[in-house]
Design a protein around this motif. Structure first.
Motif, PDB file in Angstrom:
ATOM      1  N   GLN A   1      27.861 -24.082  39.029  1.00  0.00           N
ATOM      2  CA  GLN A   1      28.521 -23.751  40.289  1.00  0.00           C
ATOM      3  C   GLN A   1      30.018 -24.087  40.219  1.00  0.00           C
ATOM      4  O   GLN A   1      30.431 -24.990  39.492  1.00  0.00           O
ATOM      5  N   ALA A  26      29.208 -28.568  45.724  1.00  0.00           N
ATOM      6  CA  ALA A  26      28.100 -27.760  45.218  1.00  0.00           C
ATOM      7  C   ALA A  26      27.012 -27.645  46.278  1.00  0.00           C
ATOM      8  O   ALA A  26      26.712 -28.610  46.981  1.00  0.00           O
ATOM      9  N   ASP A  84      31.276 -20.030  43.887  1.00  0.00           N
ATOM     10  CA  ASP A  84      30.040 -20.234  44.642  1.00  0.00           C
ATOM     11  C   ASP A  84      30.239 -20.970  45.953  1.00  0.00           C
ATOM     12  O   ASP A  84      29.469 -20.777  46.898  1.00  0.00           O
ATOM     13  N   ASN A  85      31.224 -21.853  46.004  1.00  0.00           N
ATOM     14  CA  ASN A  85      31.364 -22.754  47.142  1.00  0.00           C
ATOM     15  C   ASN A  85      32.797 -22.781  47.659  1.00  0.00           C
ATOM     16  O   ASN A  85      33.713 -23.173  46.927  1.00  0.00           O
ATOM     17  N   LYS A 115      23.994 -26.759  38.169  1.00  0.00           N
ATOM     18  CA  LYS A 115      23.532 -25.445  37.743  1.00  0.00           C
ATOM     19  C   LYS A 115      23.562 -24.425  38.882  1.00  0.00           C
ATOM     20  O   LYS A 115      23.202 -24.725  40.013  1.00  0.00           O
ATOM     21  N   ARG A 116      23.998 -23.234  38.519  1.00  0.00           N
ATOM     22  CA  ARG A 116      23.987 -22.110  39.452  1.00  0.00           C
ATOM     23  C   ARG A 116      22.661 -21.363  39.323  1.00  0.00           C
ATOM     24  O   ARG A 116      22.109 -21.250  38.239  1.00  0.00           O
ATOM     25  N   ARG A 117      22.168 -20.862  40.443  1.00  0.00           N
ATOM     26  CA  ARG A 117      20.969 -20.041  40.418  1.00  0.00           C
ATOM     27  C   ARG A 117      21.320 -18.597  40.757  1.00  0.00           C
ATOM     28  O   ARG A 117      22.269 -18.329  41.487  1.00  0.00           O
ATOM     29  N   TYR A 118      20.537 -17.683  40.203  1.00  0.00           N
ATOM     30  CA  TYR A 118      20.796 -16.261  40.321  1.00  0.00           C
ATOM     31  C   TYR A 118      19.570 -15.553  40.880  1.00  0.00           C
ATOM     32  O   TYR A 118      18.441 -16.027  40.731  1.00  0.00           O
ATOM     33  N   ALA A 149      23.926 -15.471  46.402  1.00  0.00           N
ATOM     34  CA  ALA A 149      23.868 -15.869  44.994  1.00  0.00           C
ATOM     35  C   ALA A 149      24.289 -14.680  44.161  1.00  0.00           C
ATOM     36  O   ALA A 149      24.186 -13.532  44.589  1.00  0.00           O
ATOM     37  N   GLU A 172      17.832 -19.564  36.484  1.00  0.00           N
ATOM     38  CA  GLU A 172      19.035 -20.303  36.113  1.00  0.00           C
ATOM     39  C   GLU A 172      19.146 -20.300  34.589  1.00  0.00           C
ATOM     40  O   GLU A 172      18.183 -19.986  33.872  1.00  0.00           O
TER      41      GLU A 172
END
Length: 317
Positions: free
Chosen positions: A9, A38, A96-97, A132-135, A257, A291
């Motif tokens: 992220q 995050a 992301d943020n 970690k970023r999630r998709y 996302a 992820e």
């Protein structure tokens, strides 16, 4: 298809402020992008003169009107409109943020594209937050239709847009833009494409209280004899479909996302984009949340691993 260094992220390194006018209200408006922790996501925070604040997460469930632009909130008095160009910039840069503070009812239109927002964000830089970023990965086709128009998501190892428009105007006609979306591709091929409209529609929009801030400085205007009024002319020969693709990027960013898949549309727009996204997110069998594996930051889209669904609801309010 390599996704690249997108495993974690991000946010922006420092606050950045822009000012301009609202394309529909014609009023002066200022926005400030604020760094966020995050898990915050993209949040629009509208500040009022009486000290009150209306906050909206930039997710599908918060979308109200989509007639001429994308609006967060169902109350006209407290909504935040024309967010799509900002969202496209944030999405394409992989941010992301961030909290977007605004002192009016819509985003400043700037030059009618996403380019000024890209420039402002790149001036302060982007920070990796180490989480970690999630998709959202599309695993089966989802399609909606409305008359001759249609939009669909299809599985694809990457993030791809295939957008086709078809106007009766000979100046525009039938145009298509296809490509895998990366920050570089967006900046080079889509970010500078401006919103456009027809001179014949102006009086109708003005009477309805829209397009009060529209001008040749922020819109491509097509005359009644089907020529471009702007002295600058077009930035791209097919600027019209490039801007429609830019809009689609911004509208689909409301998934909450990044998505892995291909989005295709024919004669689409904000409403079709929003409805296609809602159709995807309302079918749990059509996508999975994934992820990047821990062993490498640089991975291919097909290597992403599924994660537990209850922990992640990108469409939730």
């Amino acid at each position: 298809m390599t996704i690249g260094l997108l495993g974690f992220q991000t946010t922006i390194a420092a606050p950045v402020t822009l000012t301009g006018i609202g394309v529909h209200s014609g009023s002066s408006v200022g926005i400030t992008f604020q760094p966020a922790e995050a898990g915050t996501g993209i949040v629009f925070s509208r500040n009022f003169e009486d000290g009150s604040v209306a906050e909206y997460r930039a997710v599908s469930s918060q979308v109200g009107n989509t007639d001429l632009c994308t609006v967060l909130g169902t109350s006209l008095a407290r909504s935040v409109a024309t967010i799509e160009h900002v969202m496209a910039a944030l999405y394409s840069l992989g941010i992301d943020n961030v909290v977007v503070e605004v002192d009016g009812g819509e985003m400043p239109i700037m030059d009618g594209s996403s380019h000024p927002f890209i420039e402002a964000i790149e001036q302060v830089g982007i920070v990796n937050l180490g989480i970690k970023r999630r998709y959202i990965r599309v695993v089966k086709p989802v399609r909606i239709e409305s008359g001759a128009s249609w939009s669909e998501f299809r599985p694809y190892d990457g993030t791809r847009f295939e957008v086709e428009i078809d106007f009766a105007s000979p100046l525009i006609g039938r145009q298509t833009w296809k490509g895998d979306l990366t920050a570089a591709t967006f900046k080079q091929e889509l970010a500078r494409a401006r919103t456009f409209g027809f001179m014949r529609d102006v009086e109708r929009l003005w009477a309805a209280g829209y397009a009060l801030g529209s001008s040749l400085e922020n819109s491509v205007v097509i005359s009644d004899d089907d020529t471009v009024v702007n002295i600058e002319g077009l930035r791209f020969e097919d600027e019209f479909v490039r801007h429609k693709t830019l809009d689609a990027v911004g509208d689909l960013a409301l998934a909450g996302a990044q998505f892995i898949g291909c989005y295709r549309s024919y004669r689409g727009g904000h409403k079709m984009n929003a409805n296609a996204l809602k159709a995807l997110l309302s079918d749990p069998t059509a996508y999975e949340v994934v992820e990047a594996p821990s062993r490498s930051q640089r991975v291919r889209a097909g290597e992403f691993v599924p994660v537990s669904m209850p922990e992640f609801a990108p469409w939730a309010g």
